[in-house]
Each structure stands twice: as structure tokens, then as C-alpha cells.
Design an enzyme around this catalytic site. Structure first.
Site, PDB file in Angstrom:
ATOM      1  N   HIS A  74       0.811  -1.221   0.000  1.00  0.00           N
ATOM      2  CA  HIS A  74       0.000   0.000   0.000  1.00  0.00           C
ATOM      3  C   HIS A  74       0.842   1.269   0.000  1.00  0.00           C
ATOM      4  O   HIS A  74       0.291   2.375  -0.119  1.00  0.00           O
ATOM      5  CB  HIS A  74      -1.040  -0.012   1.135  1.00  0.00           C
ATOM      6  CG  HIS A  74      -0.538   0.386   2.482  1.00  0.00           C
ATOM      7  ND1 HIS A  74      -0.172  -0.525   3.443  1.00  0.00           N
ATOM      8  CD2 HIS A  74      -0.352   1.599   3.045  1.00  0.00           C
ATOM      9  CE1 HIS A  74       0.209   0.116   4.541  1.00  0.00           C
ATOM     10  NE2 HIS A  74       0.108   1.403   4.324  1.00  0.00           N
ATOM     11  N   ASP A 119      -0.021  -7.485   1.543  1.00  0.00           N
ATOM     12  CA  ASP A 119       0.510  -6.124   1.663  1.00  0.00           C
ATOM     13  C   ASP A 119       2.039  -6.121   1.788  1.00  0.00           C
ATOM     14  O   ASP A 119       2.583  -5.797   2.841  1.00  0.00           O
ATOM     15  CB  ASP A 119      -0.160  -5.412   2.850  1.00  0.00           C
ATOM     16  CG  ASP A 119       0.003  -3.910   2.783  1.00  0.00           C
ATOM     17  OD1 ASP A 119       0.519  -3.402   1.776  1.00  0.00           O
ATOM     18  OD2 ASP A 119      -0.396  -3.233   3.762  1.00  0.00           O
ATOM     19  N   GLN A 208       0.363   5.952  11.488  1.00  0.00           N
ATOM     20  CA  GLN A 208       0.524   6.452  10.114  1.00  0.00           C
ATOM     21  C   GLN A 208       1.975   6.878   9.863  1.00  0.00           C
ATOM     22  O   GLN A 208       2.545   7.643  10.648  1.00  0.00           O
ATOM     23  CB  GLN A 208      -0.434   7.616   9.853  1.00  0.00           C
ATOM     24  CG  GLN A 208      -1.784   7.161   9.335  1.00  0.00           C
ATOM     25  CD  GLN A 208      -2.423   6.078  10.174  1.00  0.00           C
ATOM     26  OE1 GLN A 208      -2.567   6.249  11.371  1.00  0.00           O
ATOM     27  NE2 GLN A 208      -2.801   4.977   9.556  1.00  0.00           N
ATOM     28  N   GLY A 209       2.550   6.390   8.788  1.00  0.00           N
ATOM     29  CA  GLY A 209       3.937   6.700   8.458  1.00  0.00           C
ATOM     30  C   GLY A 209       4.896   5.592   8.869  1.00  0.00           C
ATOM     31  O   GLY A 209       6.052   5.590   8.474  1.00  0.00           O
ATOM     32  N   ASP A 210       4.420   4.683   9.681  1.00  0.00           N
ATOM     33  CA  ASP A 210       5.225   3.502  10.030  1.00  0.00           C
ATOM     34  C   ASP A 210       4.994   2.382   9.027  1.00  0.00           C
ATOM     35  O   ASP A 210       5.742   1.397   8.995  1.00  0.00           O
ATOM     36  CB  ASP A 210       4.862   2.992  11.433  1.00  0.00           C
ATOM     37  CG  ASP A 210       5.295   3.955  12.522  1.00  0.00           C
ATOM     38  OD1 ASP A 210       6.384   4.550  12.395  1.00  0.00           O
ATOM     39  OD2 ASP A 210       4.542   4.110  13.509  1.00  0.00           O
ATOM     40  N   SER A 211       3.967   2.504   8.232  1.00  0.00           N
ATOM     41  CA  SER A 211       3.627   1.487   7.239  1.00  0.00           C
ATOM     42  C   SER A 211       4.824   1.052   6.431  1.00  0.00           C
ATOM     43  O   SER A 211       5.659   1.873   6.047  1.00  0.00           O
ATOM     44  CB  SER A 211       2.602   2.032   6.243  1.00  0.00           C
ATOM     45  OG  SER A 211       1.325   1.798   6.715  1.00  0.00           O
TER      46      SER A 211
HETATM   47  N1  ARG Z   1      -1.382   2.223   7.144  1.00  0.00           N
HETATM   48  C1  ARG Z   1      -0.596   2.966   8.071  1.00  0.00           C
HETATM   49  C2  ARG Z   1       0.541   3.686   7.343  1.00  0.00           C
HETATM   50  O1  ARG Z   1       0.435   3.899   6.187  1.00  0.00           O
HETATM   51  C3  ARG Z   1      -0.082   2.139   9.184  1.00  0.00           C
HETATM   52  C4  ARG Z   1      -1.108   2.007  10.186  1.00  0.00           C
HETATM   53  C5  ARG Z   1      -0.701   1.144  11.280  1.00  0.00           C
HETATM   54  N2  ARG Z   1      -1.735   1.303  12.256  1.00  0.00           N
HETATM   55  C6  ARG Z   1      -1.732   0.695  13.411  1.00  0.00           C
HETATM   56  N3  ARG Z   1      -2.693   1.004  14.250  1.00  0.00           N
HETATM   57  N4  ARG Z   1      -0.821  -0.184  13.732  1.00  0.00           N
HETATM   58  O2  ARG Z   1       1.473   4.145   7.968  1.00  0.00           O
END
Ligand code: ARG
Length: 264
Positions: A74, A119, A208-211
């Protein structure tokens, strides 16, 4: 419910441009660190996780080999030539003059990726990063339990800003049965593809941003091994909403053959 997956890359790019590329303030992240990123975490030491990579679209990644970064599907748009991504490695401080940067030259996104499961993606760098340890992936389910380490430059809290300094935390494994129970994700978890981790009470999580960044633990030889890729969650660090990670062991052979096809 908020999954924060689909439009994250574009939103992050806009945010980064709007902020002129600046990420938090050094003063805010210094010493006490009241709102560390990787919600509920603390600062990683320089060199502690040498394989950690920050990607310019606002994601994390891990050095799979000197030329390949393993991240989340993603975080990328499609398989094909891509010279637009910058990977930063070798530093916990993204503003450090010692940082190592490389441009991408190709992206491989998991075949069949459509926003549900699968993913993972590999980003090939234009030239190798030498001198930094890579992170081996789990090839069996042997390490798909226990206590995991999470790390990243993502938001310190739900809706918070991206971080300048790498942060880390540990989270316990949550079984598919528990994670998919009505108290948690009520059937939304794809058990084969995904592995959950977090506290029932919340408080510690990726955000967000750790993805795309790795979730990892020690193997039998006390070496780091990657068991997950930051994928999604309902908000961040909420009670009964563990983080959801790509289950690396399930995709290990696909990742390995893709890596081989990309030249290592
Ligand atoms: N999709 C998020 C990103 O783009 C990561 C989200 C992780 N969320 C969580 N609650 N662990 O960074």
C-alpha cells in the site's frame, strides 16, 4: 471504522510537501519525549536497527539485501520502473548529515494486491547500500508469536506528525482468533496473510507513516528476524485494536523469488 490504508501514500506526499519536508522539531523529540512515535515508544539508539529505512512517500521499510527494501504494497503504486522514491538509511536522525540515501529504480508490488491482504512490496535501489546489516525474513511460522519489536518515523499519536528521530517499542503477539473476535476486528483479519500485535488495553502501536516498516524479534541464534510488515489498524493504539501486520512467513517464498528476479 478507519483503516488508513488506501489513500495514505498520496496524503503523506502532500503533507510532506506542505511541511517543506520538515519532520517534527528536534526540541520536541529531545530527552523526555512525552509523545514518542510508534505510539508509546522510546528513542532507538544510533545503529540499534541498522536495517531500518525511511521512504520518501512517508513509509518505512527494511533492508532485505543491499539493493532491496521490503515494504508494504500500500506504500507503492504498481510494479514497474520507478525512479521517484528516495530511501534513507544508516541514521536514526533523518536530518543527520551522515545519512545514506539512494534512489529507487524499480518497484515490485505483490501480485494480486487489491487492498486486502498481500501487503508487501520490494523496492530496488539504484545502487547498493553497503556496510549496513540486512534483516532476514522469517521463512517458517516458528517466530510468529512472542514479543515483537516495532520501529519507525511515523506519527506519535493518532493524527500526529511524522518524526525526525527513529522510535521503537515492543508489542505482544495477538492470535488470529483473538484479533478476529467480535471484541477486536470481528472477522476483518485475513488470517493467512496477516498477524496482529498489541495490548488489549492499547497504548503501544505503530501508526501512520510507520507502514511498510518491519516488525521483528530475536531468533534462536539471538539474531533479528522479520515477522511482519506494518499494514493497518483502526486508529492507533486504541484498546482492542491491535496493529495488523503482513505475515511475512506466509509470503517468504514469494518474496524470495521476487528478490531473485530483481537481481538479489
Ligand atoms: N497504514 C498505516 C501507514 O500507512 C499504518 C497504520 C498502522 N496502524 C496501526 N494502528 N498499527 O502508515
Amino acid at each position: 471504522m478507519v483503516k488508513w490504508r488506501i489513500f495514505f501514500g498520496a496524503a503523506m506526499a502532500a503533507l510532506t510537501m506542505a511541511a517543506g519536508g520538515a519532520i517534527a522539531s528536534p526540541a520536541a523529540a529531545a530527552s523526555v519525549d512525552p509523545t514518542p512515535s510508534v505510539v508509546g515508544g522510546t528513542r532507538a539508539a544510533q545503529g540499534e536497527f541498522p536495517f531500518m529505512v525511511r521512504l520518501s512517500m512517508g513509509c518505512g521499510g527494511a533492508l532485505y539485501s543491499p539493493t532491496l527494501v521490503l515494504t508494504a504494497a500500500h506504500c507503492v503504486s504498481r510494479t514497474g520502473t520507478n525512479t521517484s522514491i528516495t530511501a534513507t538509511a544508516g541514521v536514526v536522525d533523518l536530518n543527520s548529515t551522515s545519512k545514506i540515501t539512494r534512489k529507487s529504480n524499480y518497484v515490485y508490488r505483490a501480485p494480486g494486491y487489491n487492498g486486502a491482504g498481500k501487503d508487501w512490496a520490494l523496492i530496488r535501489l539504484a545502487s547498493p547500500i553497503t556496510g549496513l546489516a540486512t534483516l532476514p525474513i522469517a521463512t517458517t511460522t516458528a517466530y510468529d508469536s512472542g514479543t515483537f519489536t516495532i520501529s519507525g518515523w511515523g506519527a506519535a499519536s493518532e493524527g500526529g506528525s511524522q518524526q525526525r528521530y527513529l522510535l521503537k517499542a515492543t508489542v505482544p503477539f495477538v492470535s488470529d482468533a483473538t484479533c478476529n473476535s467480535s471484541a477486536m476486528y470481528g472477522g476483518e483479519i485475513i488470517a493467512t496473510d496477516e498477524i496482529c500485535a498489541g495490548y488489549t488495553s492499547g497504548g503501544v502501536d505503530t501508526c501512520q507513516g510507520d507502514s511498510g516498516g518491519p516488525m521483528f524479534r530475536r531468533d534462536a541464534a539471538n539474531a533479528w528476524i522479520q515477522v511482519g510488515i506494518v499494514s493497518w489498524g483502526d486508529g492507533c493504539a486504541r484498546p482492542n485494536k491491535p496493529g495488523v501486520y503482513t505475515q511475512v512467513s506466509y509470503f517468504a517464498s514469494a518474496i524470495r523469488s521476487a528478490a531473485t528476479s530483481l537481481g538479489g
